[in-house]
Design a protein around this motif. Structure first.
Motif, mmCIF file in Angstrom:
data_model
loop_
_atom_site.group_PDB
_atom_site.id
_atom_site.type_symbol
_atom_site.label_atom_id
_atom_site.label_comp_id
_atom_site.label_asym_id
_atom_site.label_seq_id
_atom_site.Cartn_x
_atom_site.Cartn_y
_atom_site.Cartn_z
ATOM 1 N N THR A 1 35.447 49.953 47.935
ATOM 2 C CA THR A 1 36.573 49.298 47.261
ATOM 3 C C THR A 1 36.419 49.350 45.751
ATOM 4 O OG1 THR A 1 35.464 47.144 47.397
ATOM 5 C CG2 THR A 1 36.997 47.716 49.182
ATOM 6 N N CYS A 2 37.532 49.512 45.070
ATOM 7 C CA CYS A 2 37.549 49.571 43.608
ATOM 8 C C CYS A 2 38.738 48.775 43.091
ATOM 9 C CB CYS A 2 37.635 51.024 43.150
ATOM 10 S SG CYS A 2 37.902 51.241 41.368
ATOM 11 N N LEU A 3 38.502 47.962 42.069
ATOM 12 C CA LEU A 3 39.561 47.195 41.425
ATOM 13 C C LEU A 3 39.756 47.703 40.011
ATOM 14 C CD1 LEU A 3 41.516 44.704 41.570
ATOM 15 C CD2 LEU A 3 39.711 43.421 40.423
ATOM 16 N N GLU A 4 40.987 48.123 39.701
ATOM 17 C CA GLU A 4 41.325 48.527 38.338
ATOM 18 C C GLU A 4 42.154 47.420 37.708
ATOM 19 O OE1 GLU A 4 43.279 52.203 35.796
ATOM 20 O OE2 GLU A 4 43.618 52.096 37.960
ATOM 21 N N SER A 5 41.632 46.805 36.644
ATOM 22 C CA SER A 5 42.251 45.601 36.100
ATOM 23 C C SER A 5 42.036 45.515 34.593
ATOM 24 C CB SER A 5 41.645 44.366 36.780
ATOM 25 O OG SER A 5 41.968 43.174 36.084
ATOM 26 N N SER A 6 42.970 44.883 33.916
ATOM 27 C CA SER A 6 42.781 44.599 32.485
ATOM 28 C C SER A 6 41.778 43.480 32.272
ATOM 29 C CB SER A 6 44.125 44.195 31.858
ATOM 30 O OG SER A 6 44.527 42.907 32.331
ATOM 31 N N LEU A 7 41.490 42.730 33.353
ATOM 32 C CA LEU A 7 40.631 41.524 33.321
ATOM 33 C C LEU A 7 41.238 40.401 32.479
ATOM 34 C CD1 LEU A 7 37.010 43.007 33.098
ATOM 35 C CD2 LEU A 7 38.398 42.493 35.124
ATOM 36 N N MET B 1 39.653 46.296 19.528
ATOM 37 C CA MET B 1 38.645 45.265 19.298
ATOM 38 C C MET B 1 39.164 44.131 18.419
ATOM 39 S SD MET B 1 36.226 46.090 21.202
ATOM 40 C CE MET B 1 35.243 44.689 20.691
ATOM 41 N N ASP B 2 40.048 44.432 17.487
ATOM 42 C CA ASP B 2 40.614 43.389 16.632
ATOM 43 C C ASP B 2 41.632 42.580 17.430
ATOM 44 O OD1 ASP B 2 41.090 42.482 13.607
ATOM 45 O OD2 ASP B 2 43.037 42.635 14.602
ATOM 46 N N SER B 3 41.420 41.268 17.510
ATOM 47 C CA SER B 3 42.254 40.427 18.372
ATOM 48 C C SER B 3 43.715 40.402 17.939
ATOM 49 C CB SER B 3 41.703 38.994 18.402
ATOM 50 O OG SER B 3 42.454 38.194 19.292
ATOM 51 N N GLN B 4 43.971 40.325 16.634
ATOM 52 C CA GLN B 4 45.349 40.272 16.156
ATOM 53 C C GLN B 4 46.093 41.566 16.434
ATOM 54 O OE1 GLN B 4 45.249 39.088 12.028
ATOM 55 N NE2 GLN B 4 45.031 36.919 12.534
ATOM 56 N N THR C 1 49.775 44.781 22.522
ATOM 57 C CA THR C 1 49.758 44.531 23.965
ATOM 58 C C THR C 1 50.439 43.230 24.362
ATOM 59 O OG1 THR C 1 47.677 43.276 24.103
ATOM 60 C CG2 THR C 1 47.508 45.691 24.047
ATOM 61 N N GLY C 2 50.749 42.381 23.378
ATOM 62 C CA GLY C 2 51.410 41.120 23.667
ATOM 63 C C GLY C 2 50.465 39.949 23.878
ATOM 64 N N VAL C 3 49.155 40.221 24.027
ATOM 65 C CA VAL C 3 48.169 39.146 24.223
ATOM 66 C C VAL C 3 46.944 39.446 23.369
ATOM 67 C CG1 VAL C 3 48.952 38.714 26.588
ATOM 68 C CG2 VAL C 3 47.005 40.248 26.196
ATOM 69 N N ASP C 4 46.194 38.391 23.004
ATOM 70 C CA ASP C 4 44.944 38.655 22.290
ATOM 71 C C ASP C 4 43.875 39.072 23.299
ATOM 72 O OD1 ASP C 4 43.387 36.389 23.272
ATOM 73 O OD2 ASP C 4 44.554 35.115 21.930
ATOM 74 N N ASN C 5 42.718 39.479 22.790
ATOM 75 C CA ASN C 5 41.708 40.062 23.686
ATOM 76 C C ASN C 5 40.532 39.134 24.002
ATOM 77 O OD1 ASN C 5 40.323 40.026 21.278
ATOM 78 N ND2 ASN C 5 40.029 42.242 21.126
ATOM 79 N N HIS C 6 40.607 37.857 23.607
ATOM 80 C CA HIS C 6 39.466 36.962 23.800
ATOM 81 C C HIS C 6 39.061 36.845 25.273
ATOM 82 C CE1 HIS C 6 40.785 35.068 19.775
ATOM 83 N NE2 HIS C 6 39.741 35.841 19.567
ATOM 84 N N LYS C 7 40.021 36.597 26.126
ATOM 85 C CA LYS C 7 39.718 36.427 27.550
ATOM 86 C C LYS C 7 39.178 37.721 28.151
ATOM 87 C CE LYS C 7 42.397 33.748 29.857
ATOM 88 N NZ LYS C 7 43.552 33.133 30.571
ATOM 89 N N ILE C 8 39.753 38.845 27.749
ATOM 90 C CA ILE C 8 39.316 40.145 28.272
ATOM 91 C C ILE C 8 37.867 40.420 27.889
ATOM 92 C CG2 ILE C 8 39.664 42.639 28.106
ATOM 93 C CD1 ILE C 8 42.680 42.013 27.698
ATOM 94 N N LEU C 9 37.532 40.225 26.622
ATOM 95 C CA LEU C 9 36.170 40.504 26.164
ATOM 96 C C LEU C 9 35.162 39.559 26.820
ATOM 97 C CD1 LEU C 9 36.716 41.211 22.348
ATOM 98 C CD2 LEU C 9 36.699 42.817 24.267
ATOM 99 N N LEU D 1 34.586 40.789 30.307
ATOM 100 C CA LEU D 1 33.770 42.006 30.323
ATOM 101 C C LEU D 1 32.295 41.674 30.153
ATOM 102 C CD1 LEU D 1 35.938 44.535 28.276
ATOM 103 C CD2 LEU D 1 35.241 44.770 30.668
ATOM 104 N N ILE D 2 31.995 40.739 29.263
ATOM 105 C CA ILE D 2 30.612 40.325 29.049
ATOM 106 C C ILE D 2 30.048 39.679 30.313
ATOM 107 C CG2 ILE D 2 29.117 38.749 27.762
ATOM 108 C CD1 ILE D 2 31.048 39.150 25.362
ATOM 109 N N THR D 3 30.830 38.772 30.906
ATOM 110 C CA THR D 3 30.379 38.077 32.112
ATOM 111 C C THR D 3 30.231 39.048 33.281
ATOM 112 O OG1 THR D 3 31.556 36.093 31.359
ATOM 113 C CG2 THR D 3 30.833 36.126 33.649
#
Length: 318
Positions: A163-169, A193-196, A202-210, A213-215
């Motif tokens: 199984t493979c999940l492709e997601s923006s996270l 990489m720049d949140s702004q 993309t319409g959203v900042d990247n804090h949750k995504i990053l 990814l770390i977790t």
């Protein structure tokens, strides 16, 4: 009630989203609005209709859509051909798409249960066994329907299927965590990489995504990371260096492969079918020079010790 999801498309025998030959389910709905997205039909969760005016036979020869539409004012004709639909009034019942003989009206999205998906998967099982393939769930954003993904992947694991999940996270971590026991491989993007600037494009900042990814990298789950390389948006030296620093420092280099996906002008007709503007319409760039730049970016990542390739085809692990 059987667990079901809104499926945009089922692509069989695909080779680009995970190892080997795969069956891929594209789930509808996405919280991001990337300017370069080639699949605008995946934006909303609910089924909807796409209008391809150039395929209309003409209302003088065919009036099937008129016969089933609950409000003829929703159908907009130009020179006897269907031009568009008043989407503010349309209930997305899809009856017009079901009767259109020329596919001038196309349905985007339909419901499928886990059992219905498994019937397709079992038919393709022999291809997985010979190629080291399996099942991939993509989107849109499949984490919007994470309960369905979990049930589908659980059924796959009971059959010994990869199984493979492709997601923006872009989701709360608990949704990702719930899928860890039944997901063999994750694929995600590192767009900007720049949140702004990430929010701008993309319409959203990247804090949750990053953070995710770390977790996720700390779980040691196999992870393929992708950078959709977009001219004049994220192909600059600062963003590329920041991306490499993040992978090596924050993710401890725990990326199986970094794939660079060169921008392609895709989906314009689908945007038109939905009455949406295509934001990359005015983008002009030299394709040959851009591809050479992507090649240099790949060399840079490899020189920094990050296994990097151009394109999305993944070798099977037999």
């Amino acid at each position: 009630m059987a667990q079901q999801a809104t499926i945009l498309n089922v692509q069989r025998f695909t080779l680009h989203d995970g190892p080997g030959i795969r069956t891929e389910f594209f789930l509808k709905g996405c919280p991001l609005r990337c300017d370069w997205c080639g699949n605008p039909e995946s934006f909303t969760r609910q089924p909807e209709v796409g209008v391809f005016a150039n395929r209309c036979i003409s209302s003088e020869l065919c009036d099937d859509c008129k016969l089933v539409c609950h409000d003829l004012q929703m159908l907009i004709f130009t020179d006897s051909k269907l031009d568009s639909i008043d989407r503010k009034q349309c209930s997305s019942c899809l009856e017009c798409a079901q009767v259109c003989p020329s596919e001038a009206i196309r349905p985007w999205g339909h419901s499928m249960t886990v059992d219905e998906c498994m019937k397709v998967i079992i038919q393709d099982r022999g291809f997985y066994e010979r190629s080291g393939g399996g099942v991939t769930v993509s989107g849109g954003e499949p984490l919007l329907q994470s309960d369905f993904v979990g049930q589908l992947f659980k059924a796959c694991k009971q059959q010994g299927i990869h199984t493979c999940l492709e997601s923006s996270l872009y989701a709360n971590w608990n949704k990702i965590e719930s899928l860890l026991p039944v997901t063999d491989l994750f694929i995600s993007d590192l767009k900007l990489m720049d949140s702004q600037r990430h929010k701008q494009y993309t319409g959203v900042d990247n804090h949750k995504i990053l953070e995710n990814l770390i977790t996720l990298s700390a779980t040691n789950k196999p992870l393929i990371l992708r950078i959709p390389v977009i001219p004049n948006i994220n192909d600059d030296e600062d963003n590329i260096k920041a991306s490499a620093d993040f992978i090596l420092q924050q993710m401890q280099g725990k990326v199986r492969t970094l794939q660079l996906l060169s921008f392609m002008r895709l989906g314009e007709e689908k945007y038109q079918s939905l009455g949406l503007p295509y934001k990359m319409q005015d983008l002009k760039f030299d394709r040959a020079a851009f591809q050479k730049k992507v090649e240099k970016i790949a060399v840079y990542f490899n020189q920094r010790g990050i296994h990097c390739m151009i394109g999305a085809k993944e070798k099977a692990e037999l």
